[in-house]
Design an enzyme around this catalytic site. Sequence first.
Site, PDB file in Angstrom:
ATOM      1  N   ASP A  42      24.998  58.032  41.298  1.00 33.20           N
ATOM      2  CA  ASP A  42      26.229  58.088  42.064  1.00 33.20           C
ATOM      3  C   ASP A  42      26.156  56.968  43.103  1.00 33.20           C
ATOM      4  O   ASP A  42      25.184  56.863  43.834  1.00 33.20           O
ATOM      5  CB  ASP A  42      26.310  59.458  42.755  1.00 33.20           C
ATOM      6  N   ILE A  43      27.173  56.136  43.128  1.00 39.43           N
ATOM      7  CA  ILE A  43      27.177  55.013  44.085  1.00 39.43           C
ATOM      8  C   ILE A  43      27.738  55.513  45.423  1.00 39.43           C
ATOM      9  O   ILE A  43      28.871  56.014  45.456  1.00 39.43           O
ATOM     10  CB  ILE A  43      28.033  53.843  43.534  1.00 39.43           C
ATOM     11  N   HIS A 124      35.991  38.648  41.320  1.00 37.23           N
ATOM     12  CA  HIS A 124      36.226  37.433  42.118  1.00 37.23           C
ATOM     13  C   HIS A 124      36.052  37.748  43.593  1.00 37.23           C
ATOM     14  O   HIS A 124      36.474  38.792  44.085  1.00 37.23           O
ATOM     15  CB  HIS A 124      37.572  36.781  41.793  1.00 37.23           C
ATOM     16  N   ASP A 136      41.959  43.029  47.217  1.00 36.66           N
ATOM     17  CA  ASP A 136      41.962  41.886  46.287  1.00 36.66           C
ATOM     18  C   ASP A 136      41.140  40.740  46.859  1.00 36.66           C
ATOM     19  O   ASP A 136      41.678  39.887  47.554  1.00 36.66           O
ATOM     20  CB  ASP A 136      43.403  41.450  46.043  1.00 36.66           C
ATOM     21  N   GLU A 170      39.325  32.312  41.891  1.00 35.00           N
ATOM     22  CA  GLU A 170      40.155  33.060  40.934  1.00 35.00           C
ATOM     23  C   GLU A 170      41.620  32.899  41.285  1.00 35.00           C
ATOM     24  O   GLU A 170      42.481  32.773  40.410  1.00 35.00           O
ATOM     25  CB  GLU A 170      39.772  34.552  40.942  1.00 35.00           C
ATOM     26  N   GLU A 171      41.889  32.921  42.591  1.00 37.69           N
ATOM     27  CA  GLU A 171      43.288  32.884  43.048  1.00 37.69           C
ATOM     28  C   GLU A 171      43.962  31.539  42.778  1.00 37.69           C
ATOM     29  O   GLU A 171      45.176  31.421  42.894  1.00 37.69           O
ATOM     30  CB  GLU A 171      43.370  33.242  44.539  1.00 37.69           C
ATOM     31  N   ASP A 199      38.633  43.741  39.361  1.00 36.95           N
ATOM     32  CA  ASP A 199      39.537  43.012  40.251  1.00 36.95           C
ATOM     33  C   ASP A 199      40.603  43.998  40.734  1.00 36.95           C
ATOM     34  O   ASP A 199      41.448  44.417  39.945  1.00 36.95           O
ATOM     35  CB  ASP A 199      40.164  41.840  39.465  1.00 36.95           C
TER      36      ASP A 199
END
Length: 316
Positions: A42-43, A124, A136, A170-171, A199
């Site tokens: 479990d994270i 990203h 994001d 990425e953007e 993402d």
Amino acid sequence: MKLSVSWRASAAAAVATATLLTSGSIAGAASKTDVEAAAAPDIPVANVKAHLTQLQSIATANGGNRAHGRPGYKASLDYVKAKLDAAGYTTTIQQFTSSGRTGYNLIADWPGGDTNQVVMAGSHLDSVSSGPGINDNGSGSAAVLETALAVSRAGYQPTKHLRFAWWGAEELGLVGSRYYVNNLSSTNRAKISGYLNFDMIGSPNPGYFVYDDDPAIEKTFKDYYAGLGVATEIETEGDGRSDHAPFKSAGVPVGGLFTGASRTKTAAQVAKWGGTSGQSFDRCYHSSCDTTSNINDTALNRNSDAVAYAVWELSE
Ligand code: TRP
Ligand code: ZN
């Protein structure tokens, strides 16, 4: 052979091995062949959120963003790299140029496993210039980082080789991930069994979307969510709009998770997931309000655990 086939084959072999072990005289003897023993941890979502707090501080100290070519990007990369180095990863910074500015990918290899079968998970790390990029894509970046740290804490030694990646630019159009894939030899590309992409996985008005790509990867995520009793839908807000696309184009099996961007949540989706109908999954998408306040903790928690579940399941 297609990756999904070999994953199914190795899963079948694992079941056969476990059956032999439990029905034979050596049952109970813990060994490396007792393949059912390695369960994903479990994270701790508090750890994931602590990474987001650090990424927010980095943005705040650097003009409010972590965008390609700006100081907040490199500071984000240095933060992630230091955690991985301290945990025993072999890290590599891959430099490239885009729009006249230097960009960076961070690659972290976990020593061990069969390097002819590499399982990759990535996200990203850059934001847009208009905001700090916490959903994001601090969300995916932090969940992948905490999964990598959990591998180290567990001393996990899977059959396959694990590699984690944080992509730059990425953007600007998937620039960093495309650079990585384009610079792989065909031999090394063929060694990548699968690439998992994360993402936007903590959207404030979340949906639970699974990429409809490699069947074995997709099934792994769906199994995880079935275990939670949470419905999922297929991701349709732009296939090809994130870093899995260059891998897919190169023939690598891909998959991933997503909680939604600017698209509007419907009443039917609210019926299965809660939240607010007629409102975007992420009202702060690409805006200055994509801060640590722009995160749904339940979505972040579930998806962080899903990252670890998939990494464990697909590499054993
Ligand atoms: N990659 C986009 C961004 O960073 C977000 C996005 C839109 C997305 N549609 C997607 C991510 C589908 C994953 C899957 O702005
Ligand atoms: Zn974005």
